[in-house]
Design an enzyme around this catalytic site. Structure first.
Site, PDB file in Angstrom:
ATOM      1  N   CYS A 143       0.857  -1.190   0.000  1.00 19.99           N
ATOM      2  CA  CYS A 143       0.000   0.000   0.000  1.00 19.99           C
ATOM      3  C   CYS A 143       0.892   1.239   0.000  1.00 19.99           C
ATOM      4  O   CYS A 143       2.123   1.134   0.120  1.00 19.99           O
ATOM      5  CB  CYS A 143      -0.853  -0.005   1.265  1.00 19.99           C
ATOM      6  SG  CYS A 143       0.183   0.043   2.757  1.00 19.99           S
ATOM      7  N   HIS A 174       5.460  -4.871   8.849  1.00 20.64           N
ATOM      8  CA  HIS A 174       5.438  -6.234   9.377  1.00 20.64           C
ATOM      9  C   HIS A 174       5.615  -7.261   8.258  1.00 20.64           C
ATOM     10  O   HIS A 174       4.668  -7.953   7.864  1.00 20.64           O
ATOM     11  CB  HIS A 174       4.143  -6.477  10.158  1.00 20.64           C
ATOM     12  CG  HIS A 174       4.121  -5.786  11.488  1.00 20.64           C
ATOM     13  ND1 HIS A 174       2.969  -5.484  12.163  1.00 20.64           N
ATOM     14  CD2 HIS A 174       5.148  -5.354  12.276  1.00 20.64           C
ATOM     15  CE1 HIS A 174       3.278  -4.883  13.315  1.00 20.64           C
ATOM     16  NE2 HIS A 174       4.594  -4.784  13.397  1.00 20.64           N
ATOM     17  N   HIS A 188      -0.321  -4.782  19.383  1.00 19.40           N
ATOM     18  CA  HIS A 188       0.129  -4.349  18.053  1.00 19.40           C
ATOM     19  C   HIS A 188       0.823  -2.996  18.181  1.00 19.40           C
ATOM     20  O   HIS A 188       0.419  -2.136  18.967  1.00 19.40           O
ATOM     21  CB  HIS A 188      -1.084  -4.251  17.116  1.00 19.40           C
ATOM     22  CG  HIS A 188      -0.698  -4.042  15.679  1.00 19.40           C
ATOM     23  ND1 HIS A 188      -0.397  -2.796  15.166  1.00 19.40           N
ATOM     24  CD2 HIS A 188      -0.544  -4.903  14.649  1.00 19.40           C
ATOM     25  CE1 HIS A 188      -0.094  -2.917  13.887  1.00 19.40           C
ATOM     26  NE2 HIS A 188      -0.175  -4.190  13.548  1.00 19.40           N
ATOM     27  N   GLU A 220       0.824  -0.377  16.371  1.00 21.37           N
ATOM     28  CA  GLU A 220      -0.038   0.789  16.119  1.00 21.37           C
ATOM     29  C   GLU A 220      -0.875   1.116  17.366  1.00 21.37           C
ATOM     30  O   GLU A 220      -1.015   2.284  17.752  1.00 21.37           O
ATOM     31  CB  GLU A 220      -0.957   0.512  14.918  1.00 21.37           C
ATOM     32  CG  GLU A 220      -1.888   1.675  14.599  1.00 21.37           C
ATOM     33  CD  GLU A 220      -2.830   1.371  13.427  1.00 21.37           C
ATOM     34  OE1 GLU A 220      -2.417   0.635  12.504  1.00 21.37           O
ATOM     35  OE2 GLU A 220      -3.960   1.858  13.456  1.00 21.37           O
ATOM     36  N   THR A 228      -6.128   0.697  11.967  1.00 18.15           N
ATOM     37  CA  THR A 228      -6.319   0.882  10.523  1.00 18.15           C
ATOM     38  C   THR A 228      -6.488  -0.421   9.753  1.00 18.15           C
ATOM     39  O   THR A 228      -6.924  -0.398   8.599  1.00 18.15           O
ATOM     40  CB  THR A 228      -5.114   1.625   9.923  1.00 18.15           C
ATOM     41  OG1 THR A 228      -3.930   0.907  10.272  1.00 18.15           O
ATOM     42  CG2 THR A 228      -5.036   3.047  10.413  1.00 18.15           C
ATOM     43  N   CYS A 252      -8.230   1.663   6.854  1.00 20.16           N
ATOM     44  CA  CYS A 252      -7.712   2.428   5.719  1.00 20.16           C
ATOM     45  C   CYS A 252      -8.188   1.862   4.374  1.00 20.16           C
ATOM     46  O   CYS A 252      -8.669   0.732   4.293  1.00 20.16           O
ATOM     47  CB  CYS A 252      -6.197   2.495   5.779  1.00 20.16           C
ATOM     48  SG  CYS A 252      -5.415   0.997   5.210  1.00 20.16           S
ATOM     49  N   SER A 295      -1.040  -7.697  10.645  1.00 17.12           N
ATOM     50  CA  SER A 295      -2.461  -7.666  11.009  1.00 17.12           C
ATOM     51  C   SER A 295      -3.351  -7.747   9.777  1.00 17.12           C
ATOM     52  O   SER A 295      -4.301  -8.530   9.729  1.00 17.12           O
ATOM     53  CB  SER A 295      -2.755  -6.377  11.787  1.00 17.12           C
ATOM     54  OG  SER A 295      -4.134  -6.225  12.011  1.00 17.12           O
ATOM     55  N   ASN A 296      -3.043  -6.945   8.765  1.00 19.48           N
ATOM     56  CA  ASN A 296      -3.975  -6.927   7.624  1.00 19.48           C
ATOM     57  C   ASN A 296      -3.924  -8.232   6.841  1.00 19.48           C
ATOM     58  O   ASN A 296      -4.925  -8.647   6.259  1.00 19.48           O
ATOM     59  CB  ASN A 296      -3.759  -5.678   6.759  1.00 19.48           C
ATOM     60  CG  ASN A 296      -2.609  -5.813   5.812  1.00 19.48           C
ATOM     61  OD1 ASN A 296      -2.777  -6.308   4.720  1.00 19.48           O
ATOM     62  ND2 ASN A 296      -1.422  -5.400   6.246  1.00 19.48           N
ATOM     63  N   SER A 345       1.783  -5.345   3.504  1.00 18.99           N
ATOM     64  CA  SER A 345       3.218  -5.236   3.789  1.00 18.99           C
ATOM     65  C   SER A 345       4.043  -6.263   3.018  1.00 18.99           C
ATOM     66  O   SER A 345       5.267  -6.321   3.170  1.00 18.99           O
ATOM     67  CB  SER A 345       3.451  -5.409   5.296  1.00 18.99           C
ATOM     68  OG  SER A 345       2.736  -6.530   5.784  1.00 18.99           O
TER      69      SER A 345
END
Ligand code: SF4
Length: 316
Positions: free
Chosen positions: A20, A49, A132, A134, A173, A203, A232-233, A275
């Site tokens: 991203c 990450h 996390h 963030e 996010t 996001c 995470s994502n 990531s």
């Protein structure tokens, strides 16, 4: 939708996938500093990450540290894309470190919302995953108790707030869009005056990658998600596929493929977390192509044109 070749295994390629704008910006910052100043360039926490990204930058002179006390006086230190608490920034200033901020602007937005909501007297309910990077950074925007972390709708009933009429929420996010909506609904049911951010904190990149997985999951016998275990994502993409009823594997890279299982499948989905570098997906496609006669069909649910400018002190 574009068809690349024809054959007996169908690969449905989710798009958007991989890097991203926030990850590209953070990685570019470290690369730029290494090229301009040479190593060592210190980075607090993993810049993003992904183990491949971190190992590659390490090979080129980046030194990843957990905390600033491992950074020598006078050195350059990059803050990771996941951001840092104000106390970390203050410590860097006190130490006279040369700080370059790799925080994704969309994470920085959550920090400024947290500070604004706390300043007006709200208790801020932060929806996210404990531990996390963030979340750790955003929790650091206020004294303990002013920002409280919850992970699920089940946590809402346990919340203790000073004034139920002054509660606002923010989100990490990289959460799952559908699950987070249920948590916000539970919060609103308990705190009818609940306030939130002007625009979603989940996001655009997280949202688009989940939409792309949802679009293809039902047609796939298996979803492969390229990403690291602490991403995470990427983990959310696995969960989204599973909630669609499709088995899903998180794979670090092509080395995690299990040829015996893949030999039995006719249709698989392929995506990558924000990531994970695009070349890791290319490697998987190449390996599948070596083992099977493969048709690759790309499903694009959104075209991403977002770009973030580098920090002003690097743009000069
Ligand atoms: Fe920024 Fe979203 Fe990428 Fe995280 S996933 S770095 S918030 S654009």
């Amino acid at each position: 939708m574009s068809q690349v070749s024809s054959g007996r295994m169908q690969v449905l390629l989710a798009s958007p996938r991989s890097f991203c704008a926030g990850v590209e910006r953070a990685v570019n910052i470290v690369e730029h500093l290494l090229a301009e100043r040479g190593g060592p360039i210190y980075v607090r926490r993993q810049i993003v990450h992904n183990t491949h990204v971190v190992a590659d930058l390490q090979d080129r002179g980046a030194v990843f540290v957990d905390e600033l006390d491992a950074v020598p006086d006078g050195a350059t230190v990059v803050l990771s894309a996941h951001g840092a608490a104000p106390a970390v920034r203050a410590e860097a200033v006190r130490r006279g470190l040369n700080v370059v901020d790799g925080t994704c602007p969309l994470v920085a937005k959550v920090h400024s919302e947290a500070a604004r909501f706390v300043a007006r007297g709200d208790t801020v309910v932060l929806i996210g995953h404990s531990g996390h990077d963030e979340i750790e950074g955003v929790l650091g925007e206020a004294d303990p108790g002013r920002i409280v972390l919850i992970e699920s709708a089940a946590d809402v009933a346990e919340l203790h707030v000073a004034d139920p009429g002054r509660v606002s929420y923010l989100t990490q996010t990289t959460l799952a869009v559908d699950e987070t909506a249920a948590v916000i609904e539970a919060l609103r049911a308990r705190f009818p005056a609940l306030q939130g951010p002007r625009s979603d904190d989940i996001c655009y990149a997280t949202t688009n990658r989940q939409r792309a997985v949802t679009a293809i999951a039902a047609e796939c016998e298996l979803m492969l998600v390229v990403g690291s275990r602490n991403s995470s994502n990427s983990l959310r993409l696995v969960e989204v596929a599973k909630r669609c009823g499709t088995p899903a594997w998180l794979i670090e890279d092509v080395g995690d493929l299990v040829p015996e299982t893949l030999a039995e499948l006719d249709v698989i989905g392929l995506t990558a977390g924000a990531s994970a570098p695009p070349h890791l997906v290319d490697d998987v496609l190449a390996e599948l192509g070596r083992r099977r006669d493969v048709t690759v069909t790309q499903y694009e649910v959104a075209r991403e044109t977002v770009r973030f400018a580098p920090p002003a002190d690097l743009a000069r």
